[in-house]
Design an enzyme around this catalytic site. Sequence first.
Site, short mmCIF file in Angstrom:
data_model
loop_
_atom_site.label_atom_id
_atom_site.label_comp_id
_atom_site.label_asym_id
_atom_site.label_seq_id
_atom_site.Cartn_x
_atom_site.Cartn_y
_atom_site.Cartn_z
CG ASN A 1 -2.22 -1.35 1.33
OD1 ASN A 1 -2.49 -1.91 0.34
ND2 ASN A 1 -2.04 -1.54 2.58
CG ASP B 1 -2.58 2.86 3.21
OD1 ASP B 1 -3.26 2.74 2.42
OD2 ASP B 1 -1.69 2.89 4.10
CG HIS C 1 3.65 -1.50 -4.58
ND1 HIS C 1 2.65 -2.51 -5.01
CD2 HIS C 1 4.85 -2.39 -5.27
CE1 HIS C 1 2.83 -3.64 -5.15
NE2 HIS C 1 3.98 -3.71 -5.58
CB CYS D 1 18.98 15.54 -7.64
SG CYS D 1 17.65 16.20 -6.59
CB CYS E 1 18.51 19.60 -7.91
SG CYS E 1 17.28 18.75 -8.44
CG ASN F 1 -7.84 -11.25 1.37
OD1 ASN F 1 -7.54 -10.14 1.47
ND2 ASN F 1 -8.53 -12.06 -0.15
CG LEU F 2 -14.12 -9.50 1.69
CD1 LEU F 2 -14.59 -9.26 2.95
CD2 LEU F 2 -14.92 -8.32 0.90
CB ALA G 1 -8.46 -6.36 6.98
N1 APR Z 1 -10.81 -7.24 4.01
C1 APR Z 1 -10.07 -8.41 4.10
N2 APR Z 1 -9.95 -8.34 3.25
C2 APR Z 1 -10.52 -7.30 1.80
C3 APR Z 1 -11.26 -6.23 2.14
C4 APR Z 1 -11.63 -6.44 3.88
N3 APR Z 1 -12.57 -5.34 4.46
N4 APR Z 1 -11.80 -5.60 1.26
C5 APR Z 1 -11.27 -6.00 0.34
N5 APR Z 1 -10.43 -7.15 0.53
C6 APR Z 1 -9.34 -7.94 -0.17
C7 APR Z 1 -10.32 -8.43 -1.14
O1 APR Z 1 -10.62 -9.48 -1.41
C8 APR Z 1 -8.68 -8.61 -2.21
O2 APR Z 1 -8.27 -10.47 -2.29
O3 APR Z 1 -8.06 -7.35 -0.57
C9 APR Z 1 -7.44 -7.77 -2.05
C10 APR Z 1 -7.39 -6.79 -2.20
O4 APR Z 1 -6.77 -7.06 -3.84
P1 APR Z 1 -6.18 -5.83 -4.61
O5 APR Z 1 -7.90 -5.25 -5.03
O6 APR Z 1 -5.69 -7.06 -5.87
O7 APR Z 1 -4.91 -5.79 -3.41
P2 APR Z 1 -3.89 -6.22 -3.77
O8 APR Z 1 -3.11 -7.28 -3.87
O9 APR Z 1 -3.35 -4.95 -2.75
O10 APR Z 1 -2.89 -5.07 -5.11
C11 APR Z 1 -1.19 -5.61 -5.31
O11 APR Z 1 -1.88 -4.22 -7.57
O12 APR Z 1 -2.69 -2.63 -7.88
C12 APR Z 1 -1.08 -2.69 -8.41
O13 APR Z 1 -0.19 -1.55 -7.18
C13 APR Z 1 -0.89 -2.19 -7.04
O14 APR Z 1 0.21 -2.43 -4.42
C14 APR Z 1 -0.97 -2.73 -6.05
C15 APR Z 1 -0.70 -4.88 -6.03
#
Ligand code: APR
Length: 240
Positions: A97, A99, A114, A125, A144, A207-208, A225
């Site tokens: 992330n 953020d 990232h 620079c 610079c 994960n969700l 989460a």
């Molecule tokens: N709680 C837990 N998991 C969640 C929630 C939640 N409230 N909401 C969404 N998710 C899960 C989704 O099920 C999904 O599997 O978070 C995951 C988000 O996946 P992505 O949107 O693909 O994000 P990410 O895996 O961080 O992407 C990786 O891709 O686009 C590039 O650089 C960008 O860092 C990013 C990278």
Amino acid sequence: MNYTQFKHVVVLTGAGISAESGIPTFRGQDGLWTQKEMEYLARPETFRKDPEKVHAFYNQRRLDLKQSKPNRAHNHIAYMQDELAGSPTRMTLVTQNVDDLHEKAGTKDVIHLHGELNSALCIKCQSRMICDHDLTDQSVCKNCQSQGALRPDIVWFGEIPYHLDEVQKALLQCDMFVSIGTSGSVFPAADFVNTAKQNGAFTVELNLTPSENAKVFDHTNYGLASQIVPNWIDTFIHGP
Ligand code: APR
């Protein structure tokens, strides 16, 4: 499964951990931008062609970030780091992330694979500077003094993620790997679980929904989460 059984825990987070803080994920339905738009704007060639459009995209995300607060999952990861700090068990936090919610929750030494929204990179620079305001093609580098050479300090598609050596070293040393809120669809982060597993680490997915490499994990738990992460951490720190 209690932390005293482990010597080094690596935690990887993705957009899902920040979803409940109001920050859209990349591949979920809640995104402010379509997947196509995000992938178009997160490319060096787009920045070269249309810097103002890319600056506007990241300026908006930087602005939105000011309103976002860490949620229970971020706060519990900071609590886990505090609890482990006084123990022989090391903890490394790697996030995909951009953020600053882990930092806002009090977590230290966050490894941003990232890049970060609140950082600007000077193309001339190569210096980095804090950036909590809008960037334009007139912005001046504090180091610079070049004008128009500042870009978002974000790793775009086709660029090399940051801190890979440090992360690789942690993955080769760890005996517990926890993946939180990531779809497992972007490399090299999607392969971290395999590197950890090859070295005998116990692997956990929180994960969700099941990620693309869900089958690789030794233990999985699905849900929001803000609920499943604190529950898992409490069991890991205090036992079942
Ligand atoms: N709680 C837990 N998991 C969640 C929630 C939640 N409230 N909401 C969404 N998710 C899960 C989704 O099920 C999904 O599997 O978070 C995951 C988000 O996946 P992505 O949107 O693909 O994000 P990410 O895996 O961080 O992407 C990786 O891709 O686009 C590039 O650089 C960008 O860092 C990013 C990278």
